[in-house]
Design a protein around this motif. Sequence first.
Motif, PDB file in Angstrom:
ATOM      1  N   SER A  92     -68.954  -4.378-117.947  1.00  0.00           N
ATOM      2  CA  SER A  92     -70.031  -5.025-117.178  1.00  0.00           C
ATOM      3  C   SER A  92     -70.280  -4.302-115.866  1.00  0.00           C
ATOM      4  O   SER A  92     -71.422  -4.173-115.425  1.00  0.00           O
ATOM      5  CB  SER A  92     -69.685  -6.481-116.904  1.00  0.00           C
ATOM      6  N   THR A  93     -69.215  -3.820-115.234  1.00  0.00           N
ATOM      7  CA  THR A  93     -69.378  -3.101-113.967  1.00  0.00           C
ATOM      8  C   THR A  93     -70.156  -1.811-114.206  1.00  0.00           C
ATOM      9  O   THR A  93     -71.069  -1.469-113.454  1.00  0.00           O
ATOM     10  CB  THR A  93     -67.994  -2.779-113.355  1.00  0.00           C
ATOM     11  N   GLN A 142     -72.212  -8.415-111.738  1.00  0.00           N
ATOM     12  CA  GLN A 142     -72.357  -8.274-113.172  1.00  0.00           C
ATOM     13  C   GLN A 142     -73.605  -8.948-113.711  1.00  0.00           C
ATOM     14  O   GLN A 142     -73.574 -10.027-114.265  1.00  0.00           O
ATOM     15  CB  GLN A 142     -71.105  -8.760-113.876  1.00  0.00           C
ATOM     16  N   ASP A 162     -60.383   6.215-110.512  1.00  0.00           N
ATOM     17  CA  ASP A 162     -59.950   6.115-109.112  1.00  0.00           C
ATOM     18  C   ASP A 162     -58.577   5.463-108.980  1.00  0.00           C
ATOM     19  O   ASP A 162     -57.943   5.539-107.933  1.00  0.00           O
ATOM     20  CB  ASP A 162     -60.978   5.278-108.335  1.00  0.00           C
ATOM     21  N   ALA A 182     -66.558   3.293-112.175  1.00  0.00           N
ATOM     22  CA  ALA A 182     -67.689   2.392-111.932  1.00  0.00           C
ATOM     23  C   ALA A 182     -67.541   1.769-110.551  1.00  0.00           C
ATOM     24  O   ALA A 182     -68.478   1.203-110.011  1.00  0.00           O
ATOM     25  CB  ALA A 182     -67.738   1.319-113.010  1.00  0.00           C
TER      26      ALA A 182
HETATM   27  P1  GTP Z   1     -65.579  -8.299-120.248  1.00  0.00           P
HETATM   28  O1  GTP Z   1     -66.925  -8.717-119.734  1.00  0.00           O
HETATM   29  O2  GTP Z   1     -64.594  -9.416-120.221  1.00  0.00           O
HETATM   30  O3  GTP Z   1     -65.652  -7.609-121.566  1.00  0.00           O
HETATM   31  O4  GTP Z   1     -64.930  -7.249-119.190  1.00  0.00           O
HETATM   32  P2  GTP Z   1     -65.548  -5.886-118.784  1.00  0.00           P
HETATM   33  O5  GTP Z   1     -65.062  -4.822-119.685  1.00  0.00           O
HETATM   34  O6  GTP Z   1     -67.011  -6.050-118.602  1.00  0.00           O
HETATM   35  O7  GTP Z   1     -64.865  -5.587-117.376  1.00  0.00           O
HETATM   36  P3  GTP Z   1     -65.491  -5.752-115.928  1.00  0.00           P
HETATM   37  O8  GTP Z   1     -66.670  -4.880-115.721  1.00  0.00           O
HETATM   38  O9  GTP Z   1     -65.658  -7.200-115.669  1.00  0.00           O
HETATM   39  O10 GTP Z   1     -64.312  -5.134-115.040  1.00  0.00           O
HETATM   40  C1  GTP Z   1     -63.027  -5.684-115.044  1.00  0.00           C
HETATM   41  C2  GTP Z   1     -62.390  -5.446-113.679  1.00  0.00           C
HETATM   42  O11 GTP Z   1     -62.200  -4.049-113.461  1.00  0.00           O
HETATM   43  C3  GTP Z   1     -63.233  -5.940-112.511  1.00  0.00           C
HETATM   44  O12 GTP Z   1     -62.364  -6.503-111.569  1.00  0.00           O
HETATM   45  C4  GTP Z   1     -63.886  -4.682-111.974  1.00  0.00           C
HETATM   46  O13 GTP Z   1     -64.175  -4.786-110.599  1.00  0.00           O
HETATM   47  C5  GTP Z   1     -62.814  -3.643-112.240  1.00  0.00           C
HETATM   48  N1  GTP Z   1     -63.376  -2.300-112.432  1.00  0.00           N
HETATM   49  C6  GTP Z   1     -64.420  -1.934-113.199  1.00  0.00           C
HETATM   50  N2  GTP Z   1     -64.614  -0.607-113.123  1.00  0.00           N
HETATM   51  C7  GTP Z   1     -63.662  -0.112-112.286  1.00  0.00           C
HETATM   52  C8  GTP Z   1     -63.326   1.206-111.826  1.00  0.00           C
HETATM   53  O14 GTP Z   1     -63.953   2.220-112.152  1.00  0.00           O
HETATM   54  N3  GTP Z   1     -62.257   1.310-110.990  1.00  0.00           N
HETATM   55  C9  GTP Z   1     -61.522   0.230-110.616  1.00  0.00           C
HETATM   56  N4  GTP Z   1     -60.489   0.437-109.808  1.00  0.00           N
HETATM   57  N5  GTP Z   1     -61.804  -1.005-111.023  1.00  0.00           N
HETATM   58  C10 GTP Z   1     -62.863  -1.186-111.858  1.00  0.00           C
END
Ligand code: GTP
Length: 556
Positions: A20-21, A41, A146, A175
Amino acid sequence: YPPERVRNFSIIAHVDHGKSTLADRLLELTGTIKKGHGQPQYLDKLQVERERGITVKAQTATMFYRHANNQLPASDQPDAPSYLLNLIDTPGHVDFSYEVSRSLAACQGALLVVDAAQGVQAQTIANFYLAFESNLSIIPVINKIDQPTADPDNVKAQLKRLFDIDPSEALLTSAKTGQGLSQVLPAVIERIPSPPGKCDSPVRMLLLDSYYDEYKGVICHVAVVDGALHKGDKIASAATGRTYEVLDVGIMHPELTPTGVLYTGQVGYVISGMRSTKEARIGDTLHQAKSIVEPLPGFKPARHMVFSGLYPADGSDFDALSHAIEKLTCNDASVSVTKETSTALGMGFSKVQVENPAALASNPGKRIAACWEPTVIATIIIPKRRGEQQEYTFIDAQRALLKYRLPLREIIVDFYNELKSITSGYATFDYEDSEYQQSDLVKMDILLNGQPVDAMATIVHNQKAQRVGRELVDKLKKFIERQMFEITIQAAVGSKVIARETLSAMRKNVLAKCYGGDITRKKKLLEKQKEGKKRMKRVGSVDIPQEAFHELLKVS
Ligand code: GTP
């Protein structure tokens, strides 16, 4: 935009790997949403999704992006051709594989996002195969580079080993910091083919999702496979045969943006006077009315994933519950409801297909020749321990992949929590439905003072009956308060009682410690006791607290 300038793609990932991010960053990068738009998101639209942090219903968004072939940044080339990119979101949860498969059917490619520190996990594997089987071009994206523990090289090696993905194909991104993100959309345009489809044929489109809007009625998300769809067209549903007039059509950019037309390969929304989302089934083919078209493959009627029997704690709330459920079914086509009556709980509702244990004869030996139970194929990825390799597959030096066939009921209650707890949170888990397998199942009744409580009846494996019966009876003894008479609690298979406890009689006098004549305090205590009683269910003459029903579910 002709099909050559359209790309339809999804982002697939294990939960929390950043799908999602990443989607949000791409929407920002293309100016589809403003940076820091205050709604984390964007694609996780439903409130329930925000609250739970997981994507349940797929959302889609259209972006515009200028891209020239010579790899220069788009900002340096104002005349570079513009592309229409449709990001089709997929639910991230294991239970929604059909919805994922329909979203993927509208795509020609997918970004496979893998956390650079956690590496390939159970749902990465499941999602990869769904995309692979749909013949999608897969772009591996190693995200969260990162993080201090990020190990992109190790993830590349895993991708090679498990999916035969060439390490040079992987994009490295964060992201969070934005690192590497500028490569993503150029890769989408260069590596993912444009949608096939016949521009001159009668319109034919795949229904991806639908929801109910109070003002606009049912809104369908569609991918136009052949032909073009114009406002005013007459369309028909292949699943129901009903016909509709297209009242509004457009793209999600990211909110509904009317365009009056959608061409071959494009993804957007259609409003056509459907009354309820029950008419808009995910995976259905909508096509030009009165023309004979072949429905798109892969349609399945909605399958129910969560089953629940609902009863009001207080019988007089039945109408309010009924009204609330009606509202829910109007917005969500996957919810269906039937009324049911339990002798213990009164009138209630069950989401259909609940195989109520009460309906099974108490003694299968007499009337039922055999029972079958559903099984799943479970994929579990766990940290590797020292020891000898037997039937495991090793993903890398740290992780092992295990595959089991398990009866579905073994994973329903607490399995995931237990797995997480014994592996200190490191294991990941995914499953797919498999066949039914013959099994020695029996119905177990719970009797209170000799009276069976239908809502507590359960189906268990014969070999486990003794242990489960013992546990159920012990739990119930703990949860039922002593009453003014003795209560016997029994678990029985057929006419055979396999466990028994007795709760001795006690008069519970809440005023016992209340000396003196403070009438207000006495009243308060009596009120409190009355409140407590409201939350109980009276079965025959025995009050059962609600927690007891919950606790019983955990025994398996
Ligand atoms: P679902 O919607 O449950 O499938 O999860 P998702 O895969 O969409 O993950 P989401 O984008 O919600 O990210 C999960 C967590 O990882 C969040 O707390 C984000 O802020 C963090 N996050 C996402 N991308 C990065 C990144 O590139 N680096 C770091 N350090 N954290 C990240």
